[in-house]
Design a protein around this motif. Structure first.
Motif, short mmCIF file in Angstrom:
data_model
loop_
_atom_site.label_atom_id
_atom_site.label_comp_id
_atom_site.label_asym_id
_atom_site.label_seq_id
_atom_site.Cartn_x
_atom_site.Cartn_y
_atom_site.Cartn_z
N ALA A 237 -73.77 44.42 47.99
CA ALA A 237 -73.55 45.89 48.06
C ALA A 237 -72.43 46.26 46.81
N GLU A 238 -71.45 45.60 46.08
CA GLU A 238 -70.79 46.36 45.39
C GLU A 238 -71.92 46.91 44.09
N ALA A 239 -73.07 45.91 43.64
CA ALA A 239 -73.42 45.65 42.78
C ALA A 239 -75.06 46.94 43.04
N CYS A 240 -75.23 47.21 44.28
CA CYS A 240 -75.62 48.38 44.95
C CYS A 240 -75.79 49.70 44.58
N ALA A 241 -74.37 50.30 44.96
CA ALA A 241 -73.71 51.34 44.54
C ALA A 241 -73.11 51.50 43.12
N LYS A 242 -72.55 50.11 42.32
CA LYS A 242 -72.77 50.53 40.87
C LYS A 242 -73.76 51.13 40.72
N LEU A 243 -75.00 51.08 41.22
CA LEU A 243 -76.52 51.00 40.55
C LEU A 243 -76.75 52.47 41.07
N ASP A 244 -75.87 53.05 41.83
CA ASP A 244 -76.63 54.20 42.72
C ASP A 244 -78.29 53.61 43.21
N GLY A 245 -77.60 52.64 44.03
CA GLY A 245 -79.47 51.66 44.53
C GLY A 245 -79.02 52.30 45.88
N PRO A 246 -79.97 51.91 47.12
CA PRO A 246 -79.76 52.46 47.97
C PRO A 246 -78.75 51.82 49.04
N ALA A 247 -78.81 52.48 50.21
CA ALA A 247 -77.35 51.78 51.31
C ALA A 247 -78.30 50.69 51.78
N VAL A 248 -76.17 50.09 51.79
CA VAL A 248 -76.70 48.54 52.18
C VAL A 248 -76.36 48.57 53.61
N ARG A 249 -76.68 47.77 54.02
CA ARG A 249 -76.52 46.92 55.27
C ARG A 249 -75.95 45.65 55.72
N VAL A 250 -75.18 44.94 55.77
CA VAL A 250 -74.75 43.16 55.94
C VAL A 250 -74.23 42.98 56.89
N LEU A 251 -75.19 42.38 57.87
CA LEU A 251 -75.24 42.24 59.55
C LEU A 251 -75.02 40.74 59.52
N GLU A 252 -74.43 40.81 60.37
CA GLU A 252 -73.63 39.52 61.21
C GLU A 252 -75.16 39.42 62.01
N LEU A 253 -74.88 37.54 61.79
CA LEU A 253 -75.85 36.80 62.42
C LEU A 253 -76.25 37.10 63.84
N GLY A 254 -77.40 37.51 64.55
CA GLY A 254 -77.34 37.60 65.37
C GLY A 254 -77.57 39.16 66.25
N GLU A 255 -77.27 39.89 64.43
CA GLU A 255 -76.62 41.16 64.94
C GLU A 255 -78.38 41.82 64.35
N ARG A 256 -77.98 43.04 65.35
CA ARG A 256 -80.00 44.19 65.44
C ARG A 256 -78.83 45.60 64.95
N ILE A 257 -80.01 46.04 64.15
CA ILE A 257 -80.11 47.28 63.51
C ILE A 257 -81.80 47.93 64.12
N ASP A 258 -81.87 49.45 64.65
CA ASP A 258 -82.91 49.59 64.83
C ASP A 258 -83.61 50.79 64.21
N VAL A 259 -84.72 50.30 63.75
CA VAL A 259 -85.19 50.85 62.34
C VAL A 259 -86.03 51.64 62.86
N LEU A 260 -86.05 53.24 61.98
CA LEU A 260 -87.00 53.81 62.54
C LEU A 260 -87.75 55.14 61.57
N PRO A 261 -88.93 55.43 61.53
CA PRO A 261 -89.26 56.17 59.93
C PRO A 261 -89.01 56.62 58.83
N ALA A 262 -87.74 57.38 59.51
CA ALA A 262 -87.12 57.74 59.21
C ALA A 262 -86.19 57.03 58.24
N GLY A 263 -85.51 56.26 58.80
CA GLY A 263 -84.46 54.97 58.47
C GLY A 263 -83.70 54.16 59.35
N VAL A 264 -82.28 54.04 58.63
CA VAL A 264 -82.09 53.33 60.16
C VAL A 264 -81.05 53.40 61.07
N THR A 265 -80.42 52.84 61.72
CA THR A 265 -79.63 53.68 62.96
C THR A 265 -79.19 52.40 64.06
N ILE A 266 -77.81 52.25 64.43
CA ILE A 266 -77.08 51.25 64.80
C ILE A 266 -77.23 50.93 65.98
#
Length: 268
Positions: A237-266
């Motif tokens: 996550a830190e390296a992506c931020a330094k590179l001006d890369g994409p937003a990062v999500r670090v998931l917990e085991l069993g955690e779900r995110i919802d994916v839409l064509p426009a991106g991701v929401t919790i």
């Protein structure tokens, strides 16, 4: 369970494994490691709990990137096949004999190689290059996947070292989610390399994976150039931020995110 929003559900089930749920409820398990297969075969006990019981899990398709024990978990595959008479297994040709040897019928196995695409129900799988070269454990047909479902594109790097040839997958973009192996040993990118690849491929959201399954010493001695161990996903996550890369999500085991064509929401 679907949330009624039309989103695709993405749940981390450990190591490089994910459950991908289509809006209509169809379920793909990608590289599910849900047993102690690596302990039985290699003496590697898991420290992460098992988030799903494969003998009681409904699944429509199981997609495999390569034949290593924590990706092609034959104990899990057999249990899923028993619980789901119509489940289809998708992967490179090297998985076929191994699945047949566990009693899975050939008509339930669909092969996909680099540069090929297959559709199974709600899911389309595009196979792409991964370089996973481990002494004594060569996986010459290891895959990265782009999974298309309900208008979304999910990139999974597969187990791979950093290689310019991996970047050709960009032709399948743009990606709503990119999942990148980042443990830094055993033929895989370290966190800084994974962050570079994530920045170059530019998914809307990047997720690191392939850590936390075993005790740290079981992953080997992989380190980033600054000497930091790469099993800490925050380094990615830190390296992506330094590179001006994409937003990062670090998931917990069993955690779900919802994916839409426009991106991701919790998920609510």
């Amino acid at each position: 369970m679907t949330d009624g929003s039309g989103a695709v559900g993405l749940t981390w089930i450990g190591q490089a494994g994910y459950a991908i749920e289509a809006p209509g409820g169809a379920l793909c398990l990608l590289d599910p490691y849900l047993s102690e297969f690596a302990l039985e075969e290699l003496g590697l006990p898991r420290v992460a709990p098992i988030p799903l019981d494969p003998a009681a899990t409904r699944a429509d398709v199981v997609a495999i990137t390569h034949t290593h024990h924590d990706h092609l978990d034959l104990t899990t595959c057999r249990a899923l096949a028993g619980a789901n008479p119509a489940v289809t297994f998708v992967g490179p040709s090297s998985i076929v004999a191994r699945l047949l040897g566990r009693g899975i019928a050939p008509e339930r196995i669909v092969t996909v190689e680099r540069g090929e695409s297959v559709t199974v129900g709600a899911f389309t799988f595009h196979g792409h290059y991964a370089r996973h070269e481990v002494a004594g454990w060569l996986t010459e047909d290891a895959l990265a996947y782009v999974v298309e479902v309900a208008g979304t594109r999910i990139l999974h790097s597969g187990d791979t070292e950093y290689d310019q040839r991996c970047l050709a997958v960009a032709e399948r973009g743009p990606f709503d989610v990119g999942i990148f192996v980042a443990n830094g040993s055993g033929g895989n990118m370290h966190a800084l390399e994974a962050a570079l690849m994530a920045t170059q491929l530019a998914p809307a959201v990047a997720i690191p994976c392939h850590y936390g399954m075993w005790a740290p010493e079981a992953y080997g001695s992989g380190h980033a150039p600054d000497g930091k161990p790469t099993l800490d996903p925050q380094l990615f996550a830190e390296a992506c931020a330094k590179l001006d890369g994409p937003a990062v999500r670090v998931l917990e085991l069993g955690e779900r995110i919802d994916v839409l064509p426009a991106g991701v929401t919790i998920a609510a």
